[in-house]
Design a protein around this motif. Structure first.
Motif, PDB file in Angstrom:
ATOM      1  N   THR A 164       0.830  -1.195   0.000  1.00  0.00           N
ATOM      2  CA  THR A 164       0.000   0.000   0.000  1.00  0.00           C
ATOM      3  C   THR A 164       0.871   1.254   0.000  1.00  0.00           C
ATOM      4  N   TYR A 165       1.952   1.205   0.767  1.00  0.00           N
ATOM      5  CA  TYR A 165       2.840   2.366   0.857  1.00  0.00           C
ATOM      6  C   TYR A 165       4.214   1.990   0.355  1.00  0.00           C
ATOM      7  N   GLY A 166       4.418   2.185  -0.935  1.00  0.00           N
ATOM      8  CA  GLY A 166       5.785   2.155  -1.448  1.00  0.00           C
ATOM      9  C   GLY A 166       6.410   0.792  -1.642  1.00  0.00           C
ATOM     10  N   SER A 167       6.158   0.189  -2.791  1.00  0.00           N
ATOM     11  CA  SER A 167       6.962  -0.949  -3.202  1.00  0.00           C
ATOM     12  C   SER A 167       8.267  -0.410  -3.783  1.00  0.00           C
ATOM     13  N   PRO A 168       9.332  -1.205  -3.711  1.00  0.00           N
ATOM     14  CA  PRO A 168      10.593  -0.727  -4.281  1.00  0.00           C
ATOM     15  C   PRO A 168      10.451  -0.449  -5.777  1.00  0.00           C
ATOM     16  N   LEU A 169      11.157   0.566  -6.234  1.00  0.00           N
ATOM     17  CA  LEU A 169      11.214   0.872  -7.654  1.00  0.00           C
ATOM     18  C   LEU A 169      12.436   0.204  -8.264  1.00  0.00           C
ATOM     19  N   HIS A 170      12.249  -0.312  -9.478  1.00  0.00           N
ATOM     20  CA  HIS A 170      13.341  -0.934 -10.214  1.00  0.00           C
ATOM     21  C   HIS A 170      13.555  -0.107 -11.470  1.00  0.00           C
ATOM     22  N   PHE A 171      14.768   0.394 -11.637  1.00  0.00           N
ATOM     23  CA  PHE A 171      15.048   1.356 -12.690  1.00  0.00           C
ATOM     24  C   PHE A 171      15.594   0.702 -13.950  1.00  0.00           C
ATOM     25  N   GLY A 172      15.257   1.315 -15.083  1.00  0.00           N
ATOM     26  CA  GLY A 172      15.914   0.995 -16.334  1.00  0.00           C
ATOM     27  C   GLY A 172      17.244   1.712 -16.427  1.00  0.00           C
ATOM     28  N   ASN A 173      17.921   1.520 -17.564  1.00  0.00           N
ATOM     29  CA  ASN A 173      19.251   2.116 -17.744  1.00  0.00           C
ATOM     30  C   ASN A 173      19.197   3.580 -18.169  1.00  0.00           C
ATOM     31  N   GLY A 174      18.006   4.075 -18.444  1.00  0.00           N
ATOM     32  CA  GLY A 174      17.868   5.494 -18.749  1.00  0.00           C
ATOM     33  C   GLY A 174      18.071   5.841 -20.203  1.00  0.00           C
ATOM     34  N   THR A 175      17.555   7.005 -20.581  1.00  0.00           N
ATOM     35  CA  THR A 175      17.814   7.618 -21.885  1.00  0.00           C
ATOM     36  C   THR A 175      18.538   8.927 -21.627  1.00  0.00           C
ATOM     37  N   ARG A 176      19.742   9.025 -22.189  1.00  0.00           N
ATOM     38  CA  ARG A 176      20.485  10.292 -22.056  1.00  0.00           C
ATOM     39  C   ARG A 176      20.078  11.194 -23.211  1.00  0.00           C
ATOM     40  N   LEU A 177      19.410  12.291 -22.880  1.00  0.00           N
ATOM     41  CA  LEU A 177      18.936  13.247 -23.889  1.00  0.00           C
ATOM     42  C   LEU A 177      19.851  14.459 -23.907  1.00  0.00           C
ATOM     43  N   THR A 178      20.340  14.775 -25.084  1.00  0.00           N
ATOM     44  CA  THR A 178      21.154  15.982 -25.277  1.00  0.00           C
ATOM     45  C   THR A 178      20.472  16.850 -26.307  1.00  0.00           C
ATOM     46  N   VAL A 179      20.183  18.080 -25.916  1.00  0.00           N
ATOM     47  CA  VAL A 179      19.552  19.044 -26.826  1.00  0.00           C
ATOM     48  C   VAL A 179      20.604  20.066 -27.238  1.00  0.00           C
ATOM     49  N   THR A 180      20.875  20.130 -28.534  1.00  0.00           N
ATOM     50  CA  THR A 180      21.949  21.020 -29.018  1.00  0.00           C
ATOM     51  C   THR A 180      21.393  22.333 -29.586  1.00  0.00           C
TER      52      THR A 180
END
Lengths: 112, 116
Positions: free
Chosen positions: B100-116
């Protein structure tokens, strides 16, 4: 006041020593507490969760929670150079669904 | 799948272009979260989904940001008219939602965004 506060470090300890990482939180209704490890350039990795007051041990890691003091800590025994990383404290606040609020992280450096 | 999968891993775009970031959560996980991490900073919450609904969008920085989730699985985060300050690593996480209150989060490897 930040919702979840950690010392940014860097915290430097010699190999084999105990590293102590601390976190305080502002929402007294918080129920769930987590420690994540993040290596440079990588995503956060869950290492410990704790839900009730007291200590919880998992291998070389011990999480400690004191809800009255709104304080959670992580102890790393027999620290190794491979433990060098940023440690993130995360808290689930009351009435926020499953969302976690993260501290800024403490950088730990374990020197051989 | 075995873990949270994000694509692309890296994205370089010109200022003003739109981008779409994709997240495929752990199979069976009902809750899905988007966070953003700027260089040297902590994790900034953006939005979370329970099933296909988004009960909390409070972290979206502007109306240029939107997200959707379909079939209780894959989610896309869309940033329109990108700005340089959007440059960051965008992290997706999922959880079983059993507590009910907060299961652990499991993260992906992410997307690195670069705006030029």
């Amino acid at each position: 006041q930040k919702e979840v506060e950690q010392n940014s470090g860097p915290l430097s300890v010699p190999e084999g020593a105990i590293a102590s990482l601390n976190c305080t939180y502002s929402d007294r209704g918080s129920q769930s507490f987590f420690w994540y490890r993040q290596y440079s350039g990588k995503s956060p990795e869950l290492i410990m969760s704790i839900y009730s007051n007291g200590d919880k041990e998992d291998g070389r890691f011990t999480a400690q929670l004191n809800k009255a003091s709104q304080y959670v800590s992580l102890l790393i025994r027999d620290s190794q150079p491979s433990d060098s990383a940023t440690y993130l404290c995360a808290v689930n606040q009351e009435n926020q669904g499953g969302k976690l609020i993260f501290g800024q992280g403490t950088e730990l450096s374990v020197k051989p | 799948g075995a873990g949270v999968s994000q694509s692309p891993s890296n994205k370089v775009t010109e200022k003003g272009k739109d981008v779409e970031l994709r997240c495929d959560p752990i199979s069976g996980h009902t809750a899905l979260y988007w966070y953003r991490q700027s260089l040297g900073q902590g994790l900034e919450f953006l939005i979370y989904f329970q099933g296909n609904s988004a009960p909390d969008k409070s972290g979206l920085p502007s109306d240029r940001f939107s997200a959707e989730r379909t079939g209780g699985s894959v989610s896309t985060l869309t940033i329109q008219r990108t700005q340089q300050e959007d440059s960051a690593v965008y992290l997706c996480a999922s959880s079983s939602g059993r507590r009910t209150y907060g299961s652990p989060l499991h993260f992906g490897n992410g997307t690195r965004l670069t705006v030029t």
